[in-house]
Design a protein around this motif. Structure first.
Motif, PDB file in Angstrom:
ATOM      1  N   ALA A  80     -39.874 -76.924   9.899  1.00 56.99           N
ATOM      2  CA  ALA A  80     -38.758 -77.775  10.300  1.00 56.99           C
ATOM      3  C   ALA A  80     -38.481 -77.669  11.794  1.00 56.99           C
ATOM      4  O   ALA A  80     -38.201 -78.660  12.461  1.00 56.99           O
ATOM      5  CB  ALA A  80     -37.505 -77.393   9.508  1.00 56.99           C
ATOM      6  N   GLU A  81     -38.581 -76.452  12.335  1.00 52.00           N
ATOM      7  CA  GLU A  81     -38.244 -76.220  13.738  1.00 52.00           C
ATOM      8  C   GLU A  81     -39.350 -76.666  14.671  1.00 52.00           C
ATOM      9  O   GLU A  81     -39.091 -77.160  15.783  1.00 52.00           O
ATOM     10  CB  GLU A  81     -37.959 -74.733  13.954  1.00 52.00           C
ATOM     11  N   GLY A  82     -40.598 -76.512  14.258  1.00 53.90           N
ATOM     12  CA  GLY A  82     -41.713 -76.811  15.144  1.00 53.90           C
ATOM     13  C   GLY A  82     -42.024 -75.636  16.053  1.00 53.90           C
ATOM     14  O   GLY A  82     -41.379 -74.588  15.997  1.00 53.90           O
ATOM     15  N   VAL A 144     -28.317 -61.501  10.719  1.00 53.47           N
ATOM     16  CA  VAL A 144     -29.264 -62.209  11.584  1.00 53.47           C
ATOM     17  C   VAL A 144     -30.066 -63.232  10.783  1.00 53.47           C
ATOM     18  O   VAL A 144     -30.240 -64.385  11.216  1.00 53.47           O
ATOM     19  CB  VAL A 144     -30.216 -61.209  12.271  1.00 53.47           C
ATOM     20  N   ALA A 145     -30.551 -62.825   9.605  1.00 53.97           N
ATOM     21  CA  ALA A 145     -31.380 -63.718   8.794  1.00 53.97           C
ATOM     22  C   ALA A 145     -30.600 -64.961   8.361  1.00 53.97           C
ATOM     23  O   ALA A 145     -31.105 -66.097   8.453  1.00 53.97           O
ATOM     24  CB  ALA A 145     -31.903 -62.974   7.566  1.00 53.97           C
ATOM     25  N   LEU A 146     -29.377 -64.775   7.900  1.00 54.76           N
ATOM     26  CA  LEU A 146     -28.586 -65.906   7.419  1.00 54.76           C
ATOM     27  C   LEU A 146     -28.205 -66.849   8.555  1.00 54.76           C
ATOM     28  O   LEU A 146     -28.291 -68.077   8.418  1.00 54.76           O
ATOM     29  CB  LEU A 146     -27.333 -65.388   6.713  1.00 54.76           C
ATOM     30  N   LEU A 147     -27.765 -66.286   9.689  1.00 54.25           N
ATOM     31  CA  LEU A 147     -27.343 -67.141  10.796  1.00 54.25           C
ATOM     32  C   LEU A 147     -28.527 -67.895  11.395  1.00 54.25           C
ATOM     33  O   LEU A 147     -28.412 -69.087  11.716  1.00 54.25           O
ATOM     34  CB  LEU A 147     -26.652 -66.300  11.865  1.00 54.25           C
ATOM     35  N   ALA A 148     -29.663 -67.228  11.548  1.00 54.55           N
ATOM     36  CA  ALA A 148     -30.837 -67.913  12.095  1.00 54.55           C
ATOM     37  C   ALA A 148     -31.312 -69.016  11.155  1.00 54.55           C
ATOM     38  O   ALA A 148     -31.679 -70.122  11.596  1.00 54.55           O
ATOM     39  CB  ALA A 148     -31.963 -66.903  12.340  1.00 54.55           C
ATOM     40  N   THR A 149     -31.281 -68.743   9.866  1.00 52.08           N
ATOM     41  CA  THR A 149     -31.656 -69.771   8.890  1.00 52.08           C
ATOM     42  C   THR A 149     -30.700 -70.950   8.968  1.00 52.08           C
ATOM     43  O   THR A 149     -31.124 -72.117   8.920  1.00 52.08           O
ATOM     44  CB  THR A 149     -31.649 -69.180   7.471  1.00 52.08           C
ATOM     45  N   ALA A 150     -29.408 -70.661   9.087  1.00 51.46           N
ATOM     46  CA  ALA A 150     -28.413 -71.727   9.184  1.00 51.46           C
ATOM     47  C   ALA A 150     -28.629 -72.583  10.425  1.00 51.46           C
ATOM     48  O   ALA A 150     -28.483 -73.815  10.385  1.00 51.46           O
ATOM     49  CB  ALA A 150     -27.013 -71.124   9.189  1.00 51.46           C
ATOM     50  N   VAL A 151     -28.996 -71.945  11.543  1.00 49.68           N
ATOM     51  CA  VAL A 151     -29.227 -72.692  12.780  1.00 49.68           C
ATOM     52  C   VAL A 151     -30.343 -73.708  12.599  1.00 49.68           C
ATOM     53  O   VAL A 151     -30.222 -74.880  12.994  1.00 49.68           O
ATOM     54  CB  VAL A 151     -29.560 -71.719  13.935  1.00 49.68           C
ATOM     55  N   VAL A 152     -31.442 -73.278  11.992  1.00 47.18           N
ATOM     56  CA  VAL A 152     -32.570 -74.194  11.798  1.00 47.18           C
ATOM     57  C   VAL A 152     -32.198 -75.307  10.831  1.00 47.18           C
ATOM     58  O   VAL A 152     -32.498 -76.485  11.066  1.00 47.18           O
ATOM     59  CB  VAL A 152     -33.809 -73.424  11.284  1.00 47.18           C
ATOM     60  N   ILE A 153     -31.531 -74.960   9.734  1.00 48.22           N
ATOM     61  CA  ILE A 153     -31.160 -75.974   8.743  1.00 48.22           C
ATOM     62  C   ILE A 153     -30.241 -77.022   9.352  1.00 48.22           C
ATOM     63  O   ILE A 153     -30.438 -78.235   9.185  1.00 48.22           O
ATOM     64  CB  ILE A 153     -30.484 -75.321   7.523  1.00 48.22           C
ATOM     65  N   LEU A 154     -29.211 -76.575  10.073  1.00 47.15           N
ATOM     66  CA  LEU A 154     -28.218 -77.505  10.590  1.00 47.15           C
ATOM     67  C   LEU A 154     -28.721 -78.286  11.804  1.00 47.15           C
ATOM     68  O   LEU A 154     -28.300 -79.419  12.028  1.00 47.15           O
ATOM     69  CB  LEU A 154     -26.944 -76.737  10.968  1.00 47.15           C
ATOM     70  N   HIS A 155     -29.626 -77.685  12.572  1.00 44.75           N
ATOM     71  CA  HIS A 155     -30.105 -78.352  13.779  1.00 44.75           C
ATOM     72  C   HIS A 155     -31.300 -79.251  13.514  1.00 44.75           C
ATOM     73  O   HIS A 155     -31.454 -80.309  14.139  1.00 44.75           O
ATOM     74  CB  HIS A 155     -30.470 -77.319  14.845  1.00 44.75           C
ATOM     75  N   HIS A 156     -32.160 -78.834  12.567  1.00 44.74           N
ATOM     76  CA  HIS A 156     -33.394 -79.578  12.326  1.00 44.74           C
ATOM     77  C   HIS A 156     -33.411 -80.265  10.963  1.00 44.74           C
ATOM     78  O   HIS A 156     -34.110 -81.264  10.789  1.00 44.74           O
ATOM     79  CB  HIS A 156     -34.611 -78.652  12.455  1.00 44.74           C
ATOM     80  N   GLY A 158     -34.074 -81.388   7.119  1.00 45.88           N
ATOM     81  CA  GLY A 158     -35.367 -81.683   6.521  1.00 45.88           C
ATOM     82  C   GLY A 158     -35.684 -80.921   5.256  1.00 45.88           C
ATOM     83  O   GLY A 158     -35.446 -81.411   4.149  1.00 45.88           O
ATOM     84  N   LEU A 159     -36.203 -79.725   5.388  1.00 48.03           N
ATOM     85  CA  LEU A 159     -36.789 -79.031   4.250  1.00 48.03           C
ATOM     86  C   LEU A 159     -35.758 -78.345   3.348  1.00 48.03           C
ATOM     87  O   LEU A 159     -36.051 -78.062   2.200  1.00 48.03           O
ATOM     88  CB  LEU A 159     -37.802 -77.997   4.750  1.00 48.03           C
ATOM     89  N   LEU A 160     -34.570 -78.057   3.859  1.00 49.04           N
ATOM     90  CA  LEU A 160     -33.526 -77.424   3.064  1.00 49.04           C
ATOM     91  C   LEU A 160     -32.227 -78.206   3.259  1.00 49.04           C
ATOM     92  O   LEU A 160     -31.968 -78.724   4.344  1.00 49.04           O
ATOM     93  CB  LEU A 160     -33.329 -75.957   3.484  1.00 49.04           C
ATOM     94  N   PRO A 161     -31.401 -78.311   2.208  1.00 48.26           N
ATOM     95  CA  PRO A 161     -30.155 -79.089   2.319  1.00 48.26           C
ATOM     96  C   PRO A 161     -29.195 -78.492   3.339  1.00 48.26           C
ATOM     97  O   PRO A 161     -29.082 -77.270   3.472  1.00 48.26           O
ATOM     98  CB  PRO A 161     -29.582 -79.029   0.898  1.00 48.26           C
ATOM     99  N   ARG A 162     -28.468 -79.364   4.042  1.00 45.91           N
ATOM    100  CA  ARG A 162     -27.567 -78.909   5.099  1.00 45.91           C
ATOM    101  C   ARG A 162     -26.459 -78.010   4.553  1.00 45.91           C
ATOM    102  O   ARG A 162     -26.038 -77.064   5.223  1.00 45.91           O
ATOM    103  CB  ARG A 162     -26.956 -80.129   5.814  1.00 45.91           C
ATOM    104  N   TRP A 163     -25.985 -78.308   3.335  1.00 44.98           N
ATOM    105  CA  TRP A 163     -24.890 -77.507   2.789  1.00 44.98           C
ATOM    106  C   TRP A 163     -25.303 -76.049   2.641  1.00 44.98           C
ATOM    107  O   TRP A 163     -24.471 -75.136   2.725  1.00 44.98           O
ATOM    108  CB  TRP A 163     -24.408 -78.065   1.461  1.00 44.98           C
ATOM    109  N   LEU A 164     -26.598 -75.819   2.456  1.00 44.28           N
ATOM    110  CA  LEU A 164     -27.080 -74.449   2.317  1.00 44.28           C
ATOM    111  C   LEU A 164     -26.917 -73.679   3.627  1.00 44.28           C
ATOM    112  O   LEU A 164     -26.680 -72.470   3.624  1.00 44.28           O
ATOM    113  CB  LEU A 164     -28.550 -74.471   1.890  1.00 44.28           C
ATOM    114  N   GLY A 165     -27.009 -74.389   4.750  1.00 41.41           N
ATOM    115  CA  GLY A 165     -26.784 -73.757   6.032  1.00 41.41           C
ATOM    116  C   GLY A 165     -25.328 -73.351   6.227  1.00 41.41           C
ATOM    117  O   GLY A 165     -25.039 -72.256   6.719  1.00 41.41           O
ATOM    118  N   PHE A 166     -24.414 -74.221   5.821  1.00 39.05           N
ATOM    119  CA  PHE A 166     -22.989 -73.884   5.924  1.00 39.05           C
ATOM    120  C   PHE A 166     -22.637 -72.697   5.020  1.00 39.05           C
ATOM    121  O   PHE A 166     -21.860 -71.822   5.404  1.00 39.05           O
ATOM    122  CB  PHE A 166     -22.137 -75.099   5.558  1.00 39.05           C
TER     123      PHE A 166
END
Length: 214
Positions: A80-82, A144-156, A158-166
């Motif tokens: 998702a991030e590239g 760190v793992a949760l926040l970094a995952t949230a950053v990719v989900i909310l910014h990019h 695609g592959l995971l639902p946005r609500w999962l990032g929140f």
């Protein structure tokens, strides 16, 4: 239907982590608190050495599975991030730190159970306290793992639902507090859900890749 391969099953290591941690905690029972009397602490670890050793082994194995799950999450986030996948790598680093922290907690339990009554009582009490309170590597790793995952989900996206990032952000915030270890429970359920979700989404991705080749 794509064949069941190791790569196909790898996301389920998160679900396996969840199950092993749950079983380990059930087997371990209720270890003494750090402020209990030294005599009571030594007695508990002596009387429950076998179950504590078994729980520690399962907890250690769960830590290894968490690293594998982190690898699956990193691969998904990187798609998702590239390139260069900097935040995806940070997320994997968080899972790695959390796995080390979890292994350390169970490692102290293993040491306390293995050496109870064979070493000075104060040593057993110290190991027992560490098995209860040495939580910073585990909690900070998950943070760190949760926040970094949230950053990719909310910014990019695609592959995971946005609500999962929140949801990941909401779960991560309590880790900043002194009692943040309680957030490990919703974090474990988040890992379970993401694990199953990645597994279910692996098949369509494999099919799309095979389609053009065919």
């Amino acid at each position: 239907m794509p064949p069941i391969t190791l790569a196909r099953l790898m996301p389920l290591t998160g679900a396996a982590f969840f199950v092993l941690i749950l079983v380990a905690l059930i087997i371990e029972g209720s270890p003494p608190a750090a402020d209990d009397a030294t005599e009571e602490v030594v007695r508990w670890w002596t009387d429950n050495d076998s179950r504590s050793l078994a729980a520690a082994q399962l907890g250690g194995l769960a830590s290894a599975l968490l690293v594998w799950f982190g690898g699956s999450v990193r691969a998904t986030l990187r798609r998702a991030e590239g390139e260069p996948g900097r935040v995806a790598a940070i997320a994997f680093g968080g899972f790695l730190i959390a796995a080390i922290g979890n292994a350390s907690l169970f490692g102290f339990s293993f040491a306390a159970a293995e050496t109870a009554s064979d070493v000075p009582a104060e040593v057993t009490h110290t190991l027992s306290a560490l098995s209860e309170l040495f939580v910073i590597p585990f909690t900070m790793g998950l943070l760190v793992a949760l926040l970094a995952t949230a950053v990719v989900i909310l910014h990019h996206g695609g592959l995971l639902p946005r609500w999962l990032g929140f949801v990941a952000i909401v779960i991560a915030i309590p880790f900043l507090a002194p009692i943040g270890f309680v957030a490990a429970i919703p974090a474990a359920f988040w890992i379970l859900y993401v694990s199953v979700l990645l597994y279910l989404r692996e098949e369509p991705a494999t099919s799309r890749e095979a389609g053009p080749a065919g």
